[in-house]
Design a protein around this motif. Structure first.
Motif, mmCIF file in Angstrom:
data_model
loop_
_atom_site.group_PDB
_atom_site.id
_atom_site.type_symbol
_atom_site.label_atom_id
_atom_site.label_comp_id
_atom_site.label_asym_id
_atom_site.label_seq_id
_atom_site.Cartn_x
_atom_site.Cartn_y
_atom_site.Cartn_z
ATOM 1 N N ARG A 116 4.247 5.902 -5.255
ATOM 2 C CA ARG A 116 4.336 5.988 -6.712
ATOM 3 C C ARG A 116 3.213 6.847 -7.288
ATOM 4 O O ARG A 116 3.425 7.599 -8.242
ATOM 5 C CB ARG A 116 4.314 4.600 -7.326
ATOM 6 C CG ARG A 116 5.591 3.829 -7.050
ATOM 7 C CD ARG A 116 5.552 2.454 -7.656
ATOM 8 N NE ARG A 116 6.778 1.731 -7.346
ATOM 9 C CZ ARG A 116 6.990 0.484 -7.668
ATOM 10 N NH1 ARG A 116 6.055 -0.210 -8.301
ATOM 11 N NH2 ARG A 116 8.135 -0.092 -7.364
ATOM 12 N N SER A 117 2.039 6.745 -6.712
ATOM 13 C CA SER A 117 0.910 7.551 -7.182
ATOM 14 C C SER A 117 1.157 9.035 -6.962
ATOM 15 O O SER A 117 0.888 9.852 -7.848
ATOM 16 C CB SER A 117 -0.376 7.140 -6.478
ATOM 17 O OG SER A 117 -0.696 5.808 -6.773
ATOM 18 N N VAL A 118 1.668 9.395 -5.807
ATOM 19 C CA VAL A 118 1.946 10.799 -5.505
ATOM 20 C C VAL A 118 3.019 11.334 -6.447
ATOM 21 O O VAL A 118 2.897 12.445 -6.975
ATOM 22 C CB VAL A 118 2.353 10.971 -4.025
ATOM 23 C CG1 VAL A 118 2.927 12.353 -3.768
ATOM 24 C CG2 VAL A 118 1.171 10.713 -3.123
ATOM 25 N N VAL A 119 4.067 10.563 -6.704
ATOM 26 C CA VAL A 119 5.119 10.995 -7.624
ATOM 27 C C VAL A 119 4.541 11.188 -9.021
ATOM 28 O O VAL A 119 4.840 12.184 -9.693
ATOM 29 C CB VAL A 119 6.291 9.987 -7.617
ATOM 30 C CG1 VAL A 119 7.259 10.276 -8.748
ATOM 31 C CG2 VAL A 119 7.002 10.021 -6.280
ATOM 32 N N ALA A 120 3.706 10.267 -9.482
ATOM 33 C CA ALA A 120 3.102 10.385 -10.815
ATOM 34 C C ALA A 120 2.197 11.608 -10.899
ATOM 35 O O ALA A 120 2.233 12.350 -11.893
ATOM 36 C CB ALA A 120 2.319 9.117 -11.142
ATOM 37 N N ILE A 121 1.400 11.850 -9.878
ATOM 38 C CA ILE A 121 0.506 13.011 -9.875
ATOM 39 C C ILE A 121 1.316 14.312 -9.890
ATOM 40 O O ILE A 121 0.985 15.249 -10.628
ATOM 41 C CB ILE A 121 -0.453 12.959 -8.665
ATOM 42 C CG1 ILE A 121 -1.449 11.819 -8.857
ATOM 43 C CG2 ILE A 121 -1.159 14.292 -8.468
ATOM 44 C CD1 ILE A 121 -2.239 11.485 -7.617
ATOM 45 N N LEU A 122 2.372 14.371 -9.104
ATOM 46 C CA LEU A 122 3.210 15.572 -9.104
ATOM 47 C C LEU A 122 3.869 15.788 -10.454
ATOM 48 O O LEU A 122 3.964 16.930 -10.931
ATOM 49 C CB LEU A 122 4.264 15.471 -8.003
ATOM 50 C CG LEU A 122 3.741 15.588 -6.576
ATOM 51 C CD1 LEU A 122 4.868 15.369 -5.579
ATOM 52 C CD2 LEU A 122 3.075 16.925 -6.353
ATOM 53 N N ALA A 123 4.323 14.718 -11.090
ATOM 54 C CA ALA A 123 4.930 14.845 -12.416
ATOM 55 C C ALA A 123 3.908 15.357 -13.429
ATOM 56 O O ALA A 123 4.223 16.228 -14.255
ATOM 57 C CB ALA A 123 5.493 13.493 -12.859
ATOM 58 N N ILE A 124 2.705 14.853 -13.369
ATOM 59 C CA ILE A 124 1.649 15.324 -14.281
ATOM 60 C C ILE A 124 1.348 16.799 -14.036
ATOM 61 O O ILE A 124 1.212 17.580 -14.982
ATOM 62 C CB ILE A 124 0.375 14.465 -14.119
ATOM 63 C CG1 ILE A 124 0.629 13.065 -14.670
ATOM 64 C CG2 ILE A 124 -0.814 15.108 -14.807
ATOM 65 C CD1 ILE A 124 -0.443 12.061 -14.330
ATOM 66 N N PHE B 78 0.829 -1.205 0.000
ATOM 67 C CA PHE B 78 0.000 0.000 0.000
ATOM 68 C C PHE B 78 0.864 1.256 0.000
ATOM 69 O O PHE B 78 0.607 2.200 -0.756
ATOM 70 C CB PHE B 78 -0.941 -0.011 1.209
ATOM 71 C CG PHE B 78 -1.709 1.262 1.381
ATOM 72 C CD1 PHE B 78 -2.772 1.560 0.545
ATOM 73 C CD2 PHE B 78 -1.360 2.156 2.375
ATOM 74 C CE1 PHE B 78 -3.483 2.747 0.696
ATOM 75 C CE2 PHE B 78 -2.061 3.339 2.529
ATOM 76 C CZ PHE B 78 -3.127 3.633 1.694
ATOM 77 N N MET B 79 1.891 1.284 0.831
ATOM 78 C CA MET B 79 2.762 2.451 0.899
ATOM 79 C C MET B 79 3.521 2.647 -0.406
ATOM 80 O O MET B 79 3.722 3.783 -0.852
ATOM 81 C CB MET B 79 3.733 2.325 2.078
ATOM 82 C CG MET B 79 3.047 2.456 3.420
ATOM 83 S SD MET B 79 2.068 3.967 3.605
ATOM 84 C CE MET B 79 3.333 5.201 3.557
#
Length: 44
Positions: free
Chosen positions: A27-35, A21-22
């Protein structure tokens, strides 16, 4: 109902689930920030 003894639970599966989960959240937070950065650069 079965009786539960305090301290008898096996935590391996719980720890693996939490670690997964962590990893997913990180990974989701990094992807959202990159977007968001790409949107700010190219659409803004």
């Amino acid at each position: 109902m079965a009786e539960h003894e305090h301290g008898s639970m096996d935590y391996d599966a719980q720890e693996k689930t939490f670690d997964g989960f962590m990893t997913f959240v990180t990974r989701s937070v990094v992807a959202i920030l990159a977007i968001l950065v790409l949107l700010a650069l190219f659409a803004g």
